[in-house]
Design a protein around this motif. Sequence first.
Motif, PDB file in Angstrom:
ATOM      1  N   ASN A  30      33.606  45.973  46.113  1.00 14.19           N
ATOM      2  CA  ASN A  30      32.865  46.401  44.916  1.00 14.19           C
ATOM      3  C   ASN A  30      33.005  47.908  44.664  1.00 14.19           C
TER       4      ASN A  30
ATOM      5  N   GLU B 230      36.830  39.775  41.908  1.00 23.94           N
ATOM      6  CA  GLU B 230      35.867  40.183  40.875  1.00 23.94           C
ATOM      7  C   GLU B 230      36.296  41.516  40.303  1.00 23.94           C
TER       8      GLU B 230
ATOM      9  N   SER C  12      38.449  39.461  35.968  1.00 22.59           N
ATOM     10  CA  SER C  12      38.275  38.179  36.636  1.00 22.59           C
ATOM     11  C   SER C  12      37.335  37.295  35.832  1.00 22.59           C
ATOM     12  N   ALA C  13      36.328  37.933  35.178  1.00 21.76           N
ATOM     13  CA  ALA C  13      35.389  37.141  34.379  1.00 21.76           C
ATOM     14  C   ALA C  13      36.103  36.447  33.218  1.00 21.76           C
TER      15      ALA C  13
END
Length: 364
Positions: A22, A58, A71-72
Amino acid sequence: MAEVVIENLVKRFGQDALAVDNISFTVREGEFVTLLGPSGCGKTTTLRCIAGLETPNEGDILIGGELFTSSAKGICLPPEKRHLGMVFQSYAIWPHMSVAENVAYGLQAQRTPRAEITERVKKALDLVGLEGLGDRNATKLSGGQQQRVSLARALAYNPRVLLFDEPLSNLDAKLRERMRLELANLVKELKITSVYVTHDQAEAMVMSDRIIVMKDGRIQQEGNPHATYNEPANSFVADFIGVANIMEGKAAEGDSASGVWVEIPDLGARLLCSSGAREGVQAGADVLITVRPEYILLAENGAADQNRLEGEVREAVYLGETWDCLIQVKDYSLRVHVRGDAELRPGQSVSMAISPAKCVLLKD
Ligand SMILES: Nc1ncnc2c1ncn2[C@@H]1O[C@H](COP(=O)(O)OP(=O)(O)O)[C@@H](O)[C@H]1O
Ligand SMILES: [Mg+2]
């Protein structure tokens, strides 16, 4: 040329191997930013995600405002559609080709017209200082020249962004030092946005507009070389970049206009600390502080400075320019760099002073 924006990037390999945990950062147009950290901290994986060679689990990657990876939204543009130049540690030189053919290789694959290829190859070779060597067999060149060939190949694409993965690691120390500045100056002159990966802190300091320090897939600190060195955020950064004395203490009072007084049992002394993570420090809080060896100055006896320490020289190694010393202050062995013209010997008693501005409160 373009800005690079990384948002909440996560990359896992297998079930629980979290390579990138992240992270978010921005590289402004024309800026030279270095990802710095020990082996395995996720630098290469981050770079490969930017290049489109890895699909993150992500997060989003925008280049020049365009969504290259999301990725979304299930977007991941292939590498050849990103117009990025890459330079690796291994030079990736094709052995049976000339220098010019090596530089032209990617352009031919893109079906660039022949005349334009010739021109771009010549220009790229001129830029990296290999003018006139186009006809040579590429593998006959020295390591430094081969690395220039791979840089020329990246430049010939007219990339929007340059990505470097430890490109100087295979060169010997002298050449590596020279190439650092040369490479950084060249890409800054060309104003190409650059993301550079290295585990070598000296390289990062010399080359970068901004350094992003990573550990275990996470960003530890982001800042220019001066701030990263002088105000490390935590003990990992303090220790990874340069040499650091790191000491445990207790805040004697909360933060005030002049800083935080910290009681340090190992030193048997109190130090006023006016740099680093001062905000919100409460009286009685456990804190960590750091001081660089060159900011501890030998002081004349009797001067009434703040942050005075008395100690005894345990070791003094003469390096010409400086003495690299260990000076015992109660239970702590302070690393101190003293100017080479001082007279020092083991067993000698010394008085030291540290400016509060050089005493840095760490976040951990
Ligand atoms: N293809 C892969 N498969 C499995 N694990 C990987 C792969 N690539 C990298 N890793 C792991 O991810 C972590 C980060 O690796 P990497 O990005 O190469 O670090 P760095 O470039 O900072 O040395 C490491 O623990 C590494 O072992
Ligand atoms: Mg790597």
